[in-house]
Design an enzyme around this catalytic site. Structure first.
Site, short mmCIF file in Angstrom:
data_model
loop_
_atom_site.label_atom_id
_atom_site.label_comp_id
_atom_site.label_asym_id
_atom_site.label_seq_id
_atom_site.Cartn_x
_atom_site.Cartn_y
_atom_site.Cartn_z
CE1 TYR A 1 -3.99 -2.16 0.97
CE2 TYR A 1 -2.29 -3.38 2.16
CZ TYR A 1 -3.56 -3.31 1.62
OH TYR A 1 -4.41 -4.37 1.74
CG ASP B 1 -11.68 7.18 6.18
OD1 ASP B 1 -12.48 7.94 6.76
OD2 ASP B 1 -12.05 6.18 5.54
#
Length: 302
Positions: A75, A89
């Site tokens: 990632y 997030d």
């Protein structure tokens, strides 16, 4: 009587370069539609706002999903420093703020604590089950839950960019079951500055790379055409990390019926998991014992 699922009996893997927005399930449904496939599934969920590799298995390849799910994944993600959100997030609400901004060296030093075998608490907004219900459903109702920590193997975690004092870009290689959002949250807490994920992209997953990914635009343009069929990768690609044994037609027939059968194997020891092939095609995966493969899953012949 159960309803028979419509569609083609088509097998293989298609790598999608997932855009931000759709859920992993929506991507699977789009691929199934574009290929007119009867059966499809994905190997490892991506959050709706995440992008990158989402490997979709079709037909017999769905039997190889566990081998991709168990593989390492990479990632690239950007962390916003100075604020923690309820979802970990940028989609969530800010619940805490901090004016502290660590130096690059302090960040690099802190990253060492997130490499190797770590214990990670999944985000409140995650798909883990709490008393039989998804955590995100309970979190949406305002409930705060105690979620048990679980082990995660992190192969690498490095700082690759810092565009400004408030944002750092990291790259991580990890095993299955990891939450990048939890890494951002816990790193922010360890540094005392707080943090959450702003952007997240999966660059590769097991044998699949983002460079091979098909865009949504391509799926629409090539839907129900031979051009899209030609993009399918063989199911055998998902078995690359397992040793291969070879068999003859008689053994292939026995294995496909779920029975042990003799195979020819090199560098395979008693009890190892391996896969058997006949004329280059996967026949079965199972345990190697005494010169024979004892199948745990079998693949239909062409």
């Amino acid at each position: 009587m159960a309803r028979r699922r419509k569609g083609r009996d088509i097998s293989g893997w298609l790598v999608v370069d997932k855009p931000a927005g759709p859920s992993s399930t929506q991507v699977v449904n789009k691929v199934r539609w574009a290929l007119g496939a009867k059966k499809a599934g994905h190997a490892g969920t991506l959050d709706p706002e995440a992008t990158g590799v989402l490997a979709i298995a079709l037909g017999e390849a769905t039997k190889t999903i566990p081998f991709v799910t168990d593989a390492l994944k990479a990632y690239r993600f950007t962390v916003t420093l100075g604020a923690e959100t309820n979802t970990d997030d940028a989609e969530g609400e800010v619940v805490k703020r901090s004016d502290l901004r660590p130096s690059d060296e302090e960040i690099k030093e802190a990253l060492h604590g997130f490499v190797g075998e770590i214990m990670q608490v999944p985000p409140q907004f995650s798909a883990v089950k709490i008393d039989g219900e998804r955590a995100y459903k309970r979190a949406r109702d305002g409930e705060e839950m105690e979620i048990a920590a679980r082990p995660l193997w992190v192969e690498e975690l490095t700082l690759v960019d810092r565009e400004d004092p408030d944002h750092v870009t990291l790259e991580m290689v990890c095993g299955k079951g990891g939450y990048v959002r939890a890494i951002a949250r816990d790193l922010g807490r360890a540094l005392g500055c707080l943090g959450h994920v702003r952007e997240l992209r999966r660059t590769w997953s097991g044998p699949f790379d983002a460079a091979e990914g098909v865009s949504f635009e391509t799926l629409d343009a090539e839907a129900r055409t031979e051009a899209l069929d030609a993009r399918l990768m063989p199911l055998e690609i998902a078995l690359a990390d397992l040793p291969e044994a070879r068999c003859d037609s008689a053994s292939a027939s026995s294995l496909r019926n779920g029975n042990p059968a003799p195979v020819i194997a090199r560098d395979v020891e008693f009890g190892d998991t391996c896969w058997a092939s006949f004329e280059g095609q996967a026949v079965a995966v199972g345990q190697y014992r005494g010169g024979a493969l004892h199948p745990s899953r079998v693949f239909a012949g062409a």
